[in-house]
Design an enzyme around this catalytic site. Structure first.
Site, PDB file in Angstrom:
ATOM      1  N   ASN A 241       0.844  -1.191   0.000  1.00  0.00           N
ATOM      2  CA  ASN A 241       0.000   0.000   0.000  1.00  0.00           C
ATOM      3  C   ASN A 241       0.886   1.250   0.000  1.00  0.00           C
ATOM      4  O   ASN A 241       1.796   1.318  -0.833  1.00  0.00           O
ATOM      5  CB  ASN A 241      -1.067  -0.008   1.104  1.00  0.00           C
ATOM      6  CG  ASN A 241      -0.586  -0.140   2.514  1.00  0.00           C
ATOM      7  OD1 ASN A 241      -0.143  -1.210   2.946  1.00  0.00           O
ATOM      8  ND2 ASN A 241      -0.683   0.931   3.294  1.00  0.00           N
ATOM      9  N   ASP A 242       0.653   2.205   0.841  1.00  0.00           N
ATOM     10  CA  ASP A 242       1.175   3.564   0.704  1.00  0.00           C
ATOM     11  C   ASP A 242       2.633   3.640   0.246  1.00  0.00           C
ATOM     12  O   ASP A 242       3.506   2.990   0.832  1.00  0.00           O
ATOM     13  CB  ASP A 242       1.086   4.288   2.037  1.00  0.00           C
ATOM     14  CG  ASP A 242      -0.288   4.215   2.657  1.00  0.00           C
ATOM     15  OD1 ASP A 242      -1.140   3.477   2.155  1.00  0.00           O
ATOM     16  OD2 ASP A 242      -0.506   4.913   3.670  1.00  0.00           O
ATOM     17  N   PRO A 243       2.913   4.510  -0.757  1.00  0.00           N
ATOM     18  CA  PRO A 243       4.312   4.853  -1.041  1.00  0.00           C
ATOM     19  C   PRO A 243       4.826   5.752   0.068  1.00  0.00           C
ATOM     20  O   PRO A 243       4.204   6.745   0.424  1.00  0.00           O
ATOM     21  CB  PRO A 243       4.225   5.613  -2.369  1.00  0.00           C
ATOM     22  CG  PRO A 243       2.846   6.181  -2.401  1.00  0.00           C
ATOM     23  CD  PRO A 243       1.979   5.225  -1.630  1.00  0.00           C
TER      24      PRO A 243
ATOM     25  N   SER B  61       3.040   4.561   7.752  1.00  0.00           N
ATOM     26  CA  SER B  61       3.530   5.506   6.758  1.00  0.00           C
ATOM     27  C   SER B  61       4.285   6.687   7.354  1.00  0.00           C
ATOM     28  O   SER B  61       4.125   7.041   8.524  1.00  0.00           O
ATOM     29  CB  SER B  61       2.358   6.038   5.929  1.00  0.00           C
ATOM     30  OG  SER B  61       1.782   5.006   5.188  1.00  0.00           O
TER      31      SER B  61
ATOM     32  N   GLN C  93       4.699   0.490   2.041  1.00  0.00           N
ATOM     33  CA  GLN C  93       4.102  -0.435   2.996  1.00  0.00           C
ATOM     34  C   GLN C  93       3.939  -1.807   2.336  1.00  0.00           C
ATOM     35  O   GLN C  93       3.374  -1.916   1.239  1.00  0.00           O
ATOM     36  CB  GLN C  93       2.750   0.094   3.457  1.00  0.00           C
ATOM     37  CG  GLN C  93       2.804   1.476   4.099  1.00  0.00           C
ATOM     38  CD  GLN C  93       3.149   1.425   5.571  1.00  0.00           C
ATOM     39  OE1 GLN C  93       2.286   1.228   6.420  1.00  0.00           O
ATOM     40  NE2 GLN C  93       4.417   1.599   5.893  1.00  0.00           N
TER      41      GLN C  93
END
Length: 551
Positions: free
Chosen positions: A30-32, A91, A47
């Site tokens: 998921n999140d950069p 994050s 992630q």
């Protein structure tokens, strides 16, 4: 947190795996996090669940690149290992300190309760600054550097890239109080001891949790990017948040006062759910960074799957990072423009060129000679007049403003005949059009004799599989139609279609999973279903190679 997938993905035919978008060989992403440029390499942290294709067991995976297209995986940079991140490393962002010294700020989970976890903010530094790959990171024992006091301990996360002025580093952390979205502001002289400001940088009622906030300056003219601490009388700032309630993002353009450390959105920016979006489709948890090597600001965004969790586990992977985009301020000053980084063009091959193609009502014309499942398409549509633009129904204005374009696209679609439109592309289409993902424009005339341009990426007809999430994504395009032209670029990659309307004014990403229009059986068509004849002034389409290296 220990939910794991089977290894069945290795035996599944991977028809929906992307060819040139960033993704690891398997498992959930998921999140950069914390993209940055350091000593000749672009770094992307993200992630990642090393144990399966669903969310959980999150670590900071780490890949490096010379061009943001070819990627080499390294060992995870940050994993749960200390009391201050025992239950998760979530994050965060990277900041380059003086002397070209990177530091990472990230959210650590110190307890599973209250759900989704008790959140604090930590930092990590490279073990060896001379290593351009930054393969090893240290988490000093003076962590956590920011702990919640009266803030919502389970909604207190995602520290931003820090900026420096008036002798202090500043950063913000996303949060909420009841349904008020909040960006808490913190200051530090040494990047270790942080003090919470008496006021927020910005907040807004009725917007819910603000995840993954981002705050950066933009130049008033030109496309060059600015380093995050740059100030100036004419410099504008962008404030972006990811909305946990809606799973969309919105941003505003405004003014930052460095003396009071307050941000004020311009009157031309809607501050709330109905605000501007980087992307009106499947796009979340985005992060920007300044690229000093090419003097530009780069936007990374995550696209999750629209398939079921069972299907994700079966194929063995879930989530992709979208093609990095350059972002800059539109000359109007009212919005941002976005465009895929120029390095992507190195993957192009087998160009097909068309010009002066007339599309009458009902016409469907195939674009042949490219690999339609893995392509890059640029097209300019032209029309002789605006007379046949259909009326914009005043009743539509009663619909929720944050989803107005989506609602109209869902009602109209491609099959309902219009006046000026719908016209555009049928991507990932099967031979007999049992499946297709249309990306198109539709022009409306309002009561005050103005025009509204609707851009849609409609997943409803994309797949015969009824289990998928197939929304009618859409956004309006703020464009002057004096030249009677509209342009479109679509990046097509097996299960993703990223589309850029009118030079990047409006961008929509769709995740789709055709059952027939896969690999060599996918087709690309031009179409028009409006009474007004449309001319394809020019079209350039390329098959896209795979990067030499992809994790």
């Amino acid at each position: 947190m220990n939910y794991q997938s089977s290894n069945s993905g290795t035996s599944v035919k991977q028809v929906h795996r992307t060819g040139y978008h960033f993704q690891p060989k398997q498992n959930w992403i998921n999140d950069p996090n914390a993209p940055m440029y350091y000593k000749g390499y672009y770094h992307l942290f993200y992630q990642y669940n090393p144990k399966g294709a669903v969310w959980g067991n999150i670590v900071w995976a780490h890949s490096v690149s010379k061009d943001m297209i070819n990627w080499i995986p390294l060992e995870p940079a940050i994993v749960p290992s200390k009391p201050f991140d025992k239950y998760g490393c979530w994050s965060g962002s990277a900041t380059i300190l003086p002397g070209n010294k990177p530091v990472i700020l990230y959210t650590g989970i110190i307890d599973n309760k209250p759900a989704p976890g008790y959140q604090v903010q930590n930092y990590a530094i490279p073990a060896n600054y001379s290593d351009p790959l930054l393969r090893e990171w240290i988490k000093p024992d003076d962590n956590p550097i920011v702990k919640p006091t009266y803030e919502n301990v389970s909604s207190f996360r995602d520290p931003t890239t820090a900026w420096f002025n008036n002798g202090h580093w500043k950063m913000i952390i996303g949060s909420k109080h009841k349904q008020r979205g909040i960006a808490y502001l913190y200051r530090s002289r040494d990047f270790r001891k942080w003090t919470k400001a008496k006021h927020t940088l910005h907040d807004k009622p009725n917007t819910g949790m603000w995840e993954c906030p981002d705050f950066f300056p933009v130049s008033p003219r030109g496309s060059n990017g600015l380093e995050t601490s740059v100030l100036g009388r004419k410099i504008k700032h962008v404030f972006k948040v990811s909305l946990d309630l809606t799973r969309f993002e919105y941003y505003t353009i405004g003014t930052y006062n460095p003396i009071t450390d307050k941000y004020y959105p311009d009157k031309t920016s809607v501050d709330g759910w109905a605000g501007l979006r980087y992307d009106y489709g499947n796009f979340y948890a985005s992060k920007t960074f300044f690229d000093p090597a090419q003097n530009r600001r780069i936007l990374w965004g995550w696209a999750n799957e629209s398939s079921t969790s069972f299907e994700d586990v079966t194929k063995g992977w879930a989530g992709i990072q979208l093609i990095p985009r350059m972002v800059w301020l539109d000359p109007s000053g009212k919005q941002l423009l976005q465009w895929p980084i120029r390095e992507l063009e190195k993957l192009r091959r087998d160009r097909v060129h068309l010009s002066s193609v007339k599309l009458s009502k009902g016409d469907v014309v195939e674009v042949k000679g490219i690999t339609a499942a893995q392509a890059d398409v640029e097209v300019v549509f032209k029309f002789s007049s605006l007379d046949e633009a259909e009326k914009f129904d005043p009743e539509w204005s009663k619909l929720p403003s944050e989803n107005l374009a989506m609602e109209i696209c869902g009602m109209k679609g491609t099959t309902k005949e219009g006046g000026l439109g719908p016209f555009g592309l049928l991507t990932l289409a099967s031979n007999k059009l049992q499946e297709y993902t249309p990306v198109f424009f539709r022009v409306f005339k309002t009561l005050d004799k103005k025009y509204k341009v609707l851009m849609c990426s409609d997943a409803k007809p994309s797949s015969l599989n009824q289990n998928e999430y197939k929304p009618s994504f859409a956004g309006f395009v703020d464009v002057d139609l004096a030249e009677k032209k509209l342009s479109l670029r679509s990046l097509i990659d097996h299960s993703v279609v990223e589309s850029f309307g009118e030079g990047g004014k409006t961008v929509i990403t769709s995740r789709v999973y055709p059952t027939l229009a896969v690999a060599g059986d996918a087709h690309l068509y031009l179409f028009n279903n409006g009474t007004q004849t449309i001319t394809v002034e020019k079209l350039n389409a390329w098959s896209m190679n795979k990067p030499r290296y992809m994790n």
